[in-house]
Design a protein around this motif. Structure first.
Motif, PDB file in Angstrom:
ATOM      1  N   MET A   1       0.844  -1.163   0.000  1.00  0.00           N
ATOM      2  CA  MET A   1       0.000   0.000   0.000  1.00  0.00           C
ATOM      3  C   MET A   1       0.895   1.232   0.000  1.00  0.00           C
ATOM      4  O   MET A   1       1.871   1.310   0.708  1.00  0.00           O
ATOM      5  N   ASP A   2       0.546   2.180  -0.792  1.00  0.00           N
ATOM      6  CA  ASP A   2       1.349   3.378  -0.939  1.00  0.00           C
ATOM      7  C   ASP A   2       0.820   4.494  -0.051  1.00  0.00           C
ATOM      8  O   ASP A   2      -0.349   4.532   0.298  1.00  0.00           O
ATOM      9  N   LEU A   3       1.720   5.395   0.287  1.00  0.00           N
ATOM     10  CA  LEU A   3       1.346   6.587   1.031  1.00  0.00           C
ATOM     11  C   LEU A   3       1.366   7.773   0.095  1.00  0.00           C
ATOM     12  O   LEU A   3       2.296   7.965  -0.673  1.00  0.00           O
TER      13      LEU A   3
ATOM     14  N   LYS B   1      -1.090  12.514   5.519  1.00  0.00           N
ATOM     15  CA  LYS B   1      -0.704  11.262   4.873  1.00  0.00           C
ATOM     16  C   LYS B   1      -1.960  10.451   4.598  1.00  0.00           C
ATOM     17  O   LYS B   1      -2.785  10.257   5.475  1.00  0.00           O
ATOM     18  N   ARG B   2      -2.104   9.987   3.372  1.00  0.00           N
ATOM     19  CA  ARG B   2      -3.274   9.202   2.996  1.00  0.00           C
ATOM     20  C   ARG B   2      -2.814   7.875   2.425  1.00  0.00           C
ATOM     21  O   ARG B   2      -1.853   7.818   1.669  1.00  0.00           O
ATOM     22  N   HIS B   3      -3.505   6.829   2.791  1.00  0.00           N
ATOM     23  CA  HIS B   3      -3.212   5.511   2.247  1.00  0.00           C
ATOM     24  C   HIS B   3      -3.982   5.329   0.945  1.00  0.00           C
ATOM     25  O   HIS B   3      -5.165   5.626   0.867  1.00  0.00           O
TER      26      HIS B   3
ATOM     27  N   THR C   1      -5.330   2.708  -1.830  1.00  0.00           N
ATOM     28  CA  THR C   1      -5.619   1.303  -2.093  1.00  0.00           C
ATOM     29  C   THR C   1      -5.438   1.040  -3.583  1.00  0.00           C
ATOM     30  O   THR C   1      -6.034   1.734  -4.413  1.00  0.00           O
TER      31      THR C   1
ATOM     32  N   PRO D   1      -5.191  -4.105   1.266  1.00  0.00           N
ATOM     33  CA  PRO D   1      -4.725  -2.936   2.003  1.00  0.00           C
ATOM     34  C   PRO D   1      -4.109  -3.349   3.337  1.00  0.00           C
ATOM     35  O   PRO D   1      -4.663  -4.162   4.068  1.00  0.00           O
TER      36      PRO D   1
ATOM     37  N   LYS E   1      -1.827  -1.814   6.876  1.00  0.00           N
ATOM     38  CA  LYS E   1      -1.440  -0.593   7.616  1.00  0.00           C
ATOM     39  C   LYS E   1      -0.021  -0.710   8.083  1.00  0.00           C
ATOM     40  O   LYS E   1       0.555  -1.704   8.220  1.00  0.00           O
TER      41      LYS E   1
END
Length: 75
Positions: free
Chosen positions: A1-3, A10-12, A14, A73, A75
């Motif tokens: 999963m990218d940031l 900061k948003r993840h 999907t 996804p 964390k």
């Protein structure tokens, strides 16, 4: 999963492939289920003995599980 960093937030993100995997898994289960339901009463087509819905449903299910597990996804 990218940031994805925008300013101080900061948003993840999907991956779209996770959702593709879910679609493949859903279609695979539906096609496999219909193929198994029609196993004992195949249609009158020439290649009905090959049970194509069972095979394609199984292939789609395996591909869907693979994509879903690889791109899920985290964390």
């Amino acid at each position: 999963m990218d940031l994805l960093v925008e300013g101080n937030v900061k948003r993840h993100v999907t991956p779209v492939w996770f959702f593709v995997g879910l679609l493949l898994l859903t279609y695979g289960i539906l096609i496999l289920g219909s193929g198994l339901a029609n196993w004992s009463h195949p249609s009158n087509t020439v290649l009905a003995g090959l049970h194509a819905p069972v095979w394609w449903g199984a292939v789609l299910t395996v591909c869907g599980v693979t994509y879903t597990l690889i791109y899920r996804p985290r964390k």
